[in-house]
Motif scaffolding. Structure first.
Motif, short mmCIF file in Angstrom:
data_model
loop_
_atom_site.label_atom_id
_atom_site.label_comp_id
_atom_site.label_asym_id
_atom_site.label_seq_id
_atom_site.Cartn_x
_atom_site.Cartn_y
_atom_site.Cartn_z
N TYR A 163 0.83 -1.20 0.00
CA TYR A 163 0.00 0.00 0.00
C TYR A 163 0.86 1.25 0.00
CZ TYR A 163 -3.88 -3.12 0.92
OH TYR A 163 -4.83 -4.11 0.80
N VAL A 164 1.93 1.22 0.76
CA VAL A 164 2.85 2.36 0.78
C VAL A 164 3.52 2.51 -0.58
CG1 VAL A 164 4.97 3.27 1.80
CG2 VAL A 164 3.25 2.20 3.26
N GLN A 165 3.84 1.40 -1.22
CA GLN A 165 4.48 1.44 -2.53
C GLN A 165 3.57 2.08 -3.57
OE1 GLN A 165 5.59 -2.64 -3.10
NE2 GLN A 165 7.18 -2.57 -1.54
N THR A 166 2.27 1.78 -3.51
CA THR A 166 1.36 2.40 -4.48
C THR A 166 1.24 3.90 -4.20
OG1 THR A 166 -0.61 1.88 -3.11
CG2 THR A 166 0.01 0.30 -4.82
N TYR A 167 1.25 4.28 -2.93
CA TYR A 167 1.17 5.70 -2.57
C TYR A 167 2.37 6.46 -3.11
CZ TYR A 167 0.89 9.87 0.45
OH TYR A 167 0.82 11.15 0.93
N GLU A 168 3.51 5.80 -3.16
CA GLU A 168 4.75 6.46 -3.59
C GLU A 168 5.02 6.33 -5.09
OE1 GLU A 168 7.55 4.58 -0.99
OE2 GLU A 168 7.15 5.97 0.67
N GLU A 169 4.12 5.70 -5.83
CA GLU A 169 4.32 5.55 -7.28
C GLU A 169 4.37 6.92 -7.95
OE1 GLU A 169 4.57 2.99 -9.36
OE2 GLU A 169 3.92 1.20 -8.29
N PRO A 170 5.27 7.12 -8.91
CA PRO A 170 5.26 8.37 -9.69
C PRO A 170 3.93 8.51 -10.41
CG PRO A 170 7.29 7.14 -10.05
CD PRO A 170 6.36 6.21 -9.31
N SER A 171 3.44 9.71 -10.53
CA SER A 171 2.12 9.93 -11.12
C SER A 171 2.16 9.94 -12.64
CB SER A 171 1.54 11.26 -10.60
OG SER A 171 2.41 12.32 -10.90
N ASN A 172 1.00 9.62 -13.21
CA ASN A 172 0.75 9.74 -14.65
C ASN A 172 1.73 8.94 -15.51
OD1 ASN A 172 -0.97 10.77 -16.65
ND2 ASN A 172 0.47 12.41 -17.15
N GLN A 173 2.04 7.73 -15.07
CA GLN A 173 2.86 6.82 -15.87
C GLN A 173 2.54 5.39 -15.45
OE1 GLN A 173 6.77 8.34 -14.60
NE2 GLN A 173 7.15 6.37 -13.62
N ALA A 174 3.11 4.43 -16.15
CA ALA A 174 2.84 3.03 -15.83
C ALA A 174 3.39 2.70 -14.44
CB ALA A 174 3.47 2.11 -16.87
N GLY A 175 2.68 1.86 -13.72
CA GLY A 175 3.10 1.49 -12.37
C GLY A 175 2.56 0.14 -11.97
N THR A 176 2.51 -0.10 -10.67
CA THR A 176 2.09 -1.40 -10.15
C THR A 176 1.09 -1.19 -9.02
OG1 THR A 176 4.29 -2.28 -10.61
CG2 THR A 176 2.88 -3.58 -9.17
N ASP A 177 0.06 -2.04 -8.97
CA ASP A 177 -0.94 -1.91 -7.91
C ASP A 177 -0.52 -2.69 -6.67
OD1 ASP A 177 -1.51 -4.60 -8.30
OD2 ASP A 177 -3.49 -4.28 -9.15
N ALA B 236 -4.71 6.70 -4.39
CA ALA B 236 -3.57 6.93 -3.49
C ALA B 236 -2.59 7.90 -4.12
CB ALA B 236 -2.89 5.61 -3.16
N VAL B 237 -2.39 7.79 -5.43
CA VAL B 237 -1.44 8.65 -6.14
C VAL B 237 -2.00 10.06 -6.32
CG1 VAL B 237 -0.21 8.99 -8.33
CG2 VAL B 237 -0.37 6.70 -7.32
N THR B 238 -3.24 10.15 -6.77
CA THR B 238 -3.82 11.47 -7.02
C THR B 238 -4.04 12.24 -5.72
OG1 THR B 238 -6.04 10.48 -7.09
CG2 THR B 238 -4.91 10.78 -9.19
N HIS B 239 -4.39 11.54 -4.66
CA HIS B 239 -4.56 12.22 -3.37
C HIS B 239 -3.22 12.67 -2.81
CE1 HIS B 239 -8.65 10.63 -3.47
NE2 HIS B 239 -8.95 11.44 -2.47
N ARG B 240 -2.18 11.87 -3.02
CA ARG B 240 -0.84 12.28 -2.58
C ARG B 240 -0.42 13.55 -3.30
NH1 ARG B 240 3.14 9.06 -5.48
NH2 ARG B 240 2.71 10.75 -6.96
N ASP B 241 -0.66 13.59 -4.62
CA ASP B 241 -0.30 14.78 -5.39
C ASP B 241 -1.08 16.01 -4.93
OD1 ASP B 241 1.46 13.27 -6.85
OD2 ASP B 241 0.22 13.14 -8.66
N ALA B 242 -2.26 15.77 -4.33
CA ALA B 242 -3.07 16.88 -3.83
C ALA B 242 -2.65 17.30 -2.42
CB ALA B 242 -4.54 16.49 -3.83
#
Length: 239
Positions: free
Chosen positions: A65-79, A93-99
């Motif tokens: 869960y922490v890993q998904t939160y830390e994923e770079p935004s707007n690119q391919a990643g892992t769930d 998790a990514v969009t809320h982190r960016d906010a």
């Protein structure tokens, strides 16, 4: 007075003043200890709201869960299950982190839950992978009344999306997505919970594709259709 008497008087005066000097140091020592404890407490409280705190104490279940939160935004990643996500912005998790949000912006555990989780981690008696938390659970844990999308639309979260900065409503949502070829917020089937589509730590699911084939063309970038979403969830519970 002889030199010997003067020396005795000096020693006697010194013996009286020494304890007084020693006693005067205690307030300083106590003050330093209090300051250190306050600073450490403030630091712990700030860390408590960060993702690193979650997986520092609950390594195995929280790492994905922490890993998904830390994923770079707007690119391919892992769930959270290790599956590829074509666009990480499909995970809340990514969009809320960016906010600017952190874990505790959405997850507000009760004291009893935290105590139970610590005990499970120490004993190793926890289940993995963790179940997804429903909107109703998030609403209840945070101390708010009601359920469903009341948690996602609560005051102060999405006010920037409305023209006048007021609280976001379902009518606002319908208007915001009115330019989509298939508007998922028209509510012709009643009020479907936000969490049926929007997922935090895996690709969000375009729920409408369960019945509407024409909705396939409107699936947002990175999202998956209903069938794939169900397949991913079944695979995670069987692994």
């Amino acid at each position: 007075m002889s030199d010997q008497d003067k020396e005795k008087a000096t020693d006697k005066a010194a013996s009286k003043t020494a304890p007084e000097k020693k006693r005067k140091k205690w307030p300083i020592v106590v003050g330093i200890v209090v300051v250190v404890l306050v600073v450490a407490g403030c630091g712990m409280w700030v860390w408590h709201s960060q993702p690193s705190f979650c997986n520092a104490f609950c390594h195995t279940p929280m790492d994905p869960y922490v890993q998904t939160y830390e994923e770079p935004s707007n690119q391919a990643g892992t769930d959270k299950w290790g599956n590829e996500v074509s666009n990480t912005n499909a995970m809340l998790a990514v969009t809320h982190r960016d906010a600017g949000d952190n874990c505790l912006s959405c997850h507000v555990p009760t004291i009893s839950q935290q105590v139970g989780e610590v005990g499970e981690e120490i004993s190793g008696n926890y289940y993995y992978p963790l179940d997804e938390v429903s909107g109703d659970d998030l609403q209840s844990n945070s101390g708010h009344e009601g359920g469903g999308d009341g948690f996602c639309l609560r005051s102060g979260c999405h006010n920037s999306l409305t023209p006048d900065g007021s609280d976001l409503t379902r009518d606002n949502l319908t208007e915001l997505t009115s330019d989509m070829s298939f508007n998922p917020h028209r509510w012709q089937h009643g009020q479907i919970a936000c969490t049926q589509c929007h997922k935090s730590h895996r690709a969000s699911v375009f729920y409408c594709t369960q019945c509407h084939s024409e909705a396939e063309s409107a699936v947002p970038d990175g999202w998956v259709d209903y069938s794939e979403g169900q397949s991913l969830q079944r695979a995670s519970t069987q692994s």
